[in-house]
Scaffold this active site. Structure first.
Site, PDB file in Angstrom:
ATOM      1  N   LYS A  54       6.198  55.042  53.040  1.00 13.99           N
ATOM      2  CA  LYS A  54       6.318  54.527  51.680  1.00 13.99           C
ATOM      3  C   LYS A  54       5.361  55.193  50.695  1.00 13.99           C
ATOM      4  O   LYS A  54       5.565  55.160  49.492  1.00 13.99           O
ATOM      5  CB  LYS A  54       6.115  53.007  51.665  1.00 13.99           C
ATOM      6  CG  LYS A  54       7.272  52.262  52.317  1.00 13.99           C
ATOM      7  CD  LYS A  54       7.844  51.235  51.394  1.00 13.99           C
ATOM      8  CE  LYS A  54       9.118  50.597  51.893  1.00 13.99           C
ATOM      9  NZ  LYS A  54       9.059  50.100  53.269  1.00 13.99           N
ATOM     10  N   SER A  79       6.912  43.303  50.998  1.00 16.14           N
ATOM     11  CA  SER A  79       6.444  42.587  52.189  1.00 16.14           C
ATOM     12  C   SER A  79       5.279  43.332  52.826  1.00 16.14           C
ATOM     13  O   SER A  79       4.809  42.983  53.880  1.00 16.14           O
ATOM     14  CB  SER A  79       7.581  42.434  53.194  1.00 16.14           C
ATOM     15  OG  SER A  79       8.057  43.702  53.570  1.00 16.14           O
ATOM     16  N   GLU A 205      19.249  48.733  61.471  1.00 10.05           N
ATOM     17  CA  GLU A 205      18.660  47.539  60.862  1.00 10.05           C
ATOM     18  C   GLU A 205      18.534  46.423  61.895  1.00 10.05           C
ATOM     19  O   GLU A 205      19.144  46.480  62.957  1.00 10.05           O
ATOM     20  CB  GLU A 205      19.477  47.101  59.646  1.00 10.05           C
ATOM     21  CG  GLU A 205      20.847  46.572  59.990  1.00 10.05           C
ATOM     22  CD  GLU A 205      21.663  46.228  58.753  1.00 10.05           C
ATOM     23  OE1 GLU A 205      21.108  46.137  57.641  1.00 10.05           O
ATOM     24  OE2 GLU A 205      22.873  46.035  58.919  1.00 10.05           O
ATOM     25  N   GLY A 209      19.764  40.519  60.652  1.00 10.71           N
ATOM     26  CA  GLY A 209      20.188  40.655  59.256  1.00 10.71           C
ATOM     27  C   GLY A 209      20.972  41.936  59.073  1.00 10.71           C
ATOM     28  O   GLY A 209      20.435  42.920  58.582  1.00 10.71           O
ATOM     29  N   ASP A 211      23.196  42.972  57.031  1.00 13.11           N
ATOM     30  CA  ASP A 211      23.891  43.095  55.735  1.00 13.11           C
ATOM     31  C   ASP A 211      24.273  44.541  55.447  1.00 13.11           C
ATOM     32  O   ASP A 211      25.310  44.809  54.855  1.00 13.11           O
ATOM     33  CB  ASP A 211      23.015  42.561  54.601  1.00 13.11           C
ATOM     34  CG  ASP A 211      21.717  43.340  54.487  1.00 13.11           C
ATOM     35  OD1 ASP A 211      20.869  43.215  55.391  1.00 13.11           O
ATOM     36  OD2 ASP A 211      21.560  44.101  53.513  1.00 13.11           O
ATOM     37  N   SER A 305       8.934  54.908  61.275  1.00  9.41           N
ATOM     38  CA  SER A 305       8.666  54.790  59.839  1.00  9.41           C
ATOM     39  C   SER A 305       7.293  54.252  59.463  1.00  9.41           C
ATOM     40  O   SER A 305       6.841  54.470  58.340  1.00  9.41           O
ATOM     41  CB  SER A 305       9.771  53.957  59.190  1.00  9.41           C
ATOM     42  OG  SER A 305       9.933  52.730  59.872  1.00  9.41           O
TER      43      SER A 305
END
Ligand SMILES: *Cc1c(COP(=O)(O)O)cnc(C)c1O
Length: 320
Positions: A54, A79, A205, A209, A211, A305
């Site tokens: 990040k 988060s 993922e 979740g 999605d 990551s």
């Protein structure tokens, strides 16, 4: 920047972060190669500055702000890792940073964010809408809001992970990338289609979740409640307006990994490769393992990551 980002934006990001972000190593394991019957290349963003990829997107986005916006300051909601990335990038660039963090964020992440000089404002992730809170704070104090994934400069910066990987190891047959809101995956997709066009690209993922998988397969962004998973960096409720079209266009498929597969991967990486990787950071490896039998003989990239996990929490998870 107008319109959807392209590989040129990833290239520009790579120029901006050069000398600031680490060029992270690629690790190999003959045990892993034997287990999967493939050649695995692990891109170690757990060894990136502040402990996750990040930093790339955050530094790229803050580098593009003009003098007036830099003076006023920035705000981010996260988060954890995006918060730390913004706090560190802001400090390096002399920009004041305010960070909205969930009340139950890992203590190490909150402490690190404060340690980088960020002002931390806490919210309840199960009751309050962080995007709304972020926008309100930005408006009230004149701050620039830097979202964690749905931002052209953020996702272009994240794409430098795959650019660097292909430059280090050449073209690949498959690449597995952790997926939350899709900044990392969409950025890596731009680099993959430019540098290794035939490479199959998988987002991974949390199973709790999916999605992203539902969105990818149905063609429309699916919203879910905050999933309960140990992958705290991928507890997103939906893909982004910018990230989804790129993922839909350039990604091969989205697969899932359960918490126990993440723990197995964490344990393997620590015990066999001496790598400390946080649960979310293990999604790519867990995803590659879930496709054992379908990646035989291939050259397979995996993005690790991030590595930010409390040691006590790490010990508790791997001891189970
Ligand atoms: C944020 C994060 C992700 C997910 O990235 P997105 O851009 O939201 O998809 C994956 N792993 C780690 C360690 C993260 O911090």
């Amino acid at each position: 920047m107008t319109g959807s980002p392209t590989y040129d934006d990833v290239l520009a990001a790579a120029q901006r972060i050069r000398g600031h972000a680490h060029e992270t190593p690629v690790m190999r394991s003959s045990t892993l190669d034997a287990e999967l019957g493939a050649q695995l290349f692990l891109k170690c963003e757990n060894l990136q500055r502040m402990g996750a990829f990040k930093f790339r997107g955050a530094f790229n986005a803050l580098s593009r702000l003009d003098a007036a916006r830099r003076r006023a300051g920035v705000v981010a909601f996260s988060s954890g890792n995006h918060a730390q990335a913004i706090a560190l990038s802001a400090r390096l660039l002399g920009i004041p940073a305010t960070i909205l963090m969930p009340h139950d964020a890992p203590a190490a992440k909150v402490e690190a964010t404060r340690g980088y000089g960020g002002r931390v404002v806490v919210y309840d992730r199960y009751r309050q809408d962080r995007e709304l809170l972020g926008r309100e704070l930005a408006e009230r104090e004149g701050l620039t809001l830097i979202p964690p994934y749905d931002h052209a400069d953020v996702l272009s910066g994240q794409g430098t992970v795959a650019k660097e990987l292909f430059e280090q190891v050449g073209e690949l047959d498959a690449l597995f990338v952790p997926l939350g809101g899709g900044g990392l995956l969409s950025g890596c997709a731009l680099a993959t289609r430019a540098l290794s066009p035939q490479c199959r690209l998988y987002g991974v993922e949390p199973a709790a979740g999916n999605d992203g998988q539902q969105s990818f397969r149905s063609g429309a962004i699916v919203h879910i409640d905050t999933p309960r998973t140990i992958a705290d960096g991928a507890q997103t409720q939906h893909l982004g307006q910018l990230t989804f079209p790129i993922i839909r266009r350039d990604v091969t498929d989205i697969v899932t990994a359960g918490d126990s597969e993440l723990v197995d991967a964490m344990r393997f990486l620590a015990a066999r490769m001496k790598l400390l990787v946080e649960p979310t950071g293990c999604l790519g490896l867990a995803g590659a393992r879930s496709m054992k039998g379908q990646i035989d003989g291939l050259r397979v990239g995996v993005v690790l990551s991030g590595g930010n996990v409390d040691l006590a929490r790490f010990a508790e998870l791997v001891a189970r």
